[in-house]
Write a protein that holds these residues in place. Sequence first.
Motif, PDB file in Angstrom:
ATOM      1  N   THR A  16      38.908  27.557  43.061  1.00  0.00           N
ATOM      2  CA  THR A  16      38.229  26.809  44.116  1.00  0.00           C
ATOM      3  C   THR A  16      38.873  27.075  45.483  1.00  0.00           C
ATOM      4  O   THR A  16      38.166  27.142  46.491  1.00  0.00           O
ATOM      5  CB  THR A  16      38.204  25.297  43.830  1.00  0.00           C
ATOM      6  OG1 THR A  16      39.532  24.822  43.630  1.00  0.00           O
ATOM      7  CG2 THR A  16      37.337  24.979  42.624  1.00  0.00           C
ATOM      8  N   LYS A  19      37.618  30.483  46.638  1.00  0.00           N
ATOM      9  CA  LYS A  19      36.226  30.378  47.086  1.00  0.00           C
ATOM     10  C   LYS A  19      36.126  29.725  48.458  1.00  0.00           C
ATOM     11  O   LYS A  19      35.315  30.137  49.297  1.00  0.00           O
ATOM     12  CB  LYS A  19      35.389  29.613  46.056  1.00  0.00           C
ATOM     13  CG  LYS A  19      35.109  30.443  44.819  1.00  0.00           C
ATOM     14  CD  LYS A  19      34.338  29.669  43.784  1.00  0.00           C
ATOM     15  CE  LYS A  19      34.085  30.564  42.573  1.00  0.00           C
ATOM     16  NZ  LYS A  19      33.495  29.847  41.456  1.00  0.00           N
ATOM     17  N   LYS A  20      36.949  28.714  48.714  1.00  0.00           N
ATOM     18  CA  LYS A  20      36.944  28.035  50.010  1.00  0.00           C
ATOM     19  C   LYS A  20      37.414  28.988  51.114  1.00  0.00           C
ATOM     20  O   LYS A  20      36.814  29.043  52.198  1.00  0.00           O
ATOM     21  CB  LYS A  20      37.837  26.794  49.963  1.00  0.00           C
ATOM     22  CG  LYS A  20      37.823  25.981  51.214  1.00  0.00           C
ATOM     23  CD  LYS A  20      36.465  25.355  51.436  1.00  0.00           C
ATOM     24  CE  LYS A  20      36.505  24.366  52.576  1.00  0.00           C
ATOM     25  NZ  LYS A  20      35.183  23.827  52.857  1.00  0.00           N
ATOM     26  N   ARG A  22      37.308  32.344  51.064  1.00  0.00           N
ATOM     27  CA  ARG A  22      36.286  33.378  51.224  1.00  0.00           C
ATOM     28  C   ARG A  22      35.098  32.850  52.034  1.00  0.00           C
ATOM     29  O   ARG A  22      34.587  33.515  52.920  1.00  0.00           O
ATOM     30  CB  ARG A  22      35.810  33.884  49.865  1.00  0.00           C
ATOM     31  CG  ARG A  22      36.829  34.720  49.123  1.00  0.00           C
ATOM     32  CD  ARG A  22      36.323  35.116  47.738  1.00  0.00           C
ATOM     33  NE  ARG A  22      35.140  35.936  47.813  1.00  0.00           N
ATOM     34  CZ  ARG A  22      35.148  37.260  47.943  1.00  0.00           C
ATOM     35  NH1 ARG A  22      36.295  37.899  47.993  1.00  0.00           N
ATOM     36  NH2 ARG A  22      34.023  37.936  47.989  1.00  0.00           N
ATOM     37  N   SER A  23      34.656  31.641  51.722  1.00  0.00           N
ATOM     38  CA  SER A  23      33.533  31.029  52.415  1.00  0.00           C
ATOM     39  C   SER A  23      33.861  30.824  53.897  1.00  0.00           C
ATOM     40  O   SER A  23      33.029  31.122  54.778  1.00  0.00           O
ATOM     41  CB  SER A  23      33.184  29.694  51.752  1.00  0.00           C
ATOM     42  OG  SER A  23      32.213  29.007  52.494  1.00  0.00           O
ATOM     43  N   SER A  24      35.040  30.337  54.188  1.00  0.00           N
ATOM     44  CA  SER A  24      35.458  30.117  55.577  1.00  0.00           C
ATOM     45  C   SER A  24      35.547  31.430  56.334  1.00  0.00           C
ATOM     46  O   SER A  24      35.115  31.530  57.489  1.00  0.00           O
ATOM     47  CB  SER A  24      36.813  29.398  55.623  1.00  0.00           C
ATOM     48  OG  SER A  24      36.704  28.116  55.064  1.00  0.00           O
ATOM     49  N   GLN A  26      33.941  34.285  55.613  1.00  0.00           N
ATOM     50  CA  GLN A  26      32.607  34.853  55.808  1.00  0.00           C
ATOM     51  C   GLN A  26      31.876  34.137  56.935  1.00  0.00           C
ATOM     52  O   GLN A  26      31.210  34.763  57.760  1.00  0.00           O
ATOM     53  CB  GLN A  26      31.782  34.789  54.519  1.00  0.00           C
ATOM     54  CG  GLN A  26      30.502  35.595  54.595  1.00  0.00           C
ATOM     55  CD  GLN A  26      30.770  37.073  54.826  1.00  0.00           C
ATOM     56  OE1 GLN A  26      31.362  37.733  53.995  1.00  0.00           O
ATOM     57  NE2 GLN A  26      30.354  37.596  55.968  1.00  0.00           N
ATOM     58  N   LYS A  27      32.016  32.831  56.992  1.00  0.00           N
ATOM     59  CA  LYS A  27      31.376  32.058  58.060  1.00  0.00           C
ATOM     60  C   LYS A  27      31.892  32.519  59.423  1.00  0.00           C
ATOM     61  O   LYS A  27      31.102  32.726  60.350  1.00  0.00           O
ATOM     62  CB  LYS A  27      31.645  30.564  57.852  1.00  0.00           C
ATOM     63  CG  LYS A  27      31.002  29.686  58.883  1.00  0.00           C
ATOM     64  CD  LYS A  27      31.294  28.220  58.619  1.00  0.00           C
ATOM     65  CE  LYS A  27      30.689  27.376  59.730  1.00  0.00           C
ATOM     66  NZ  LYS A  27      31.133  25.993  59.678  1.00  0.00           N
ATOM     67  N   THR A  37      31.199  41.907  55.074  1.00  0.00           N
ATOM     68  CA  THR A  37      31.368  40.830  54.113  1.00  0.00           C
ATOM     69  C   THR A  37      32.866  40.759  53.782  1.00  0.00           C
ATOM     70  O   THR A  37      33.629  41.668  54.126  1.00  0.00           O
ATOM     71  CB  THR A  37      30.585  41.093  52.817  1.00  0.00           C
ATOM     72  OG1 THR A  37      31.151  42.245  52.170  1.00  0.00           O
ATOM     73  CG2 THR A  37      29.098  41.283  53.086  1.00  0.00           C
TER      74      THR A  37
END
Length: 147
Positions: A16, A19-20, A22-24, A26-27, A37
């Motif tokens: 988790t 994932k957090k 990576r998400s931050s 990418q944003k 990416t």
Amino acid sequence: MTHHSDQRAYFFKIDTTIKKIRSSLQKKLNEQAIDLTVDQWVLVDHISRDQGISQNALAEVTFKDPPTVTRIIDLLEKKGFVERRNAVGDRRKFNIHMTAKGLKVRDEAFPVVAEIRRKGWGDLDEADYQQFVHIMDSIYNNFNEKE
């Protein structure tokens, strides 16, 4: 016999957290209109530090399977960020090189990556980092032991 780690879902915590991050990242890349990416960034970063790396070596150092690396390199090549060059002595193999355009996008992306790294690390200090590395290396190495 039950081991104290049986009830600790450390894998879920690691997953988790990744994932957090990576998400931050990418944003932030998207907000800065950087055409990468997170997976493409990982390859660009490695290729820029090791110009002429082979696709197989790139797969090994990034822990990605060769077909995934090939697919990402195809995309990076279409964007003009990398180029494949025949390996010396073996025309069946390719080495990957950054283009000027690829180096430019790497230079644009790095401050964004550094910002995310700083944000994630917060106020943790060097001792925290050393402990973190020790724990992660221990978990990693536990899976490398012969069973």
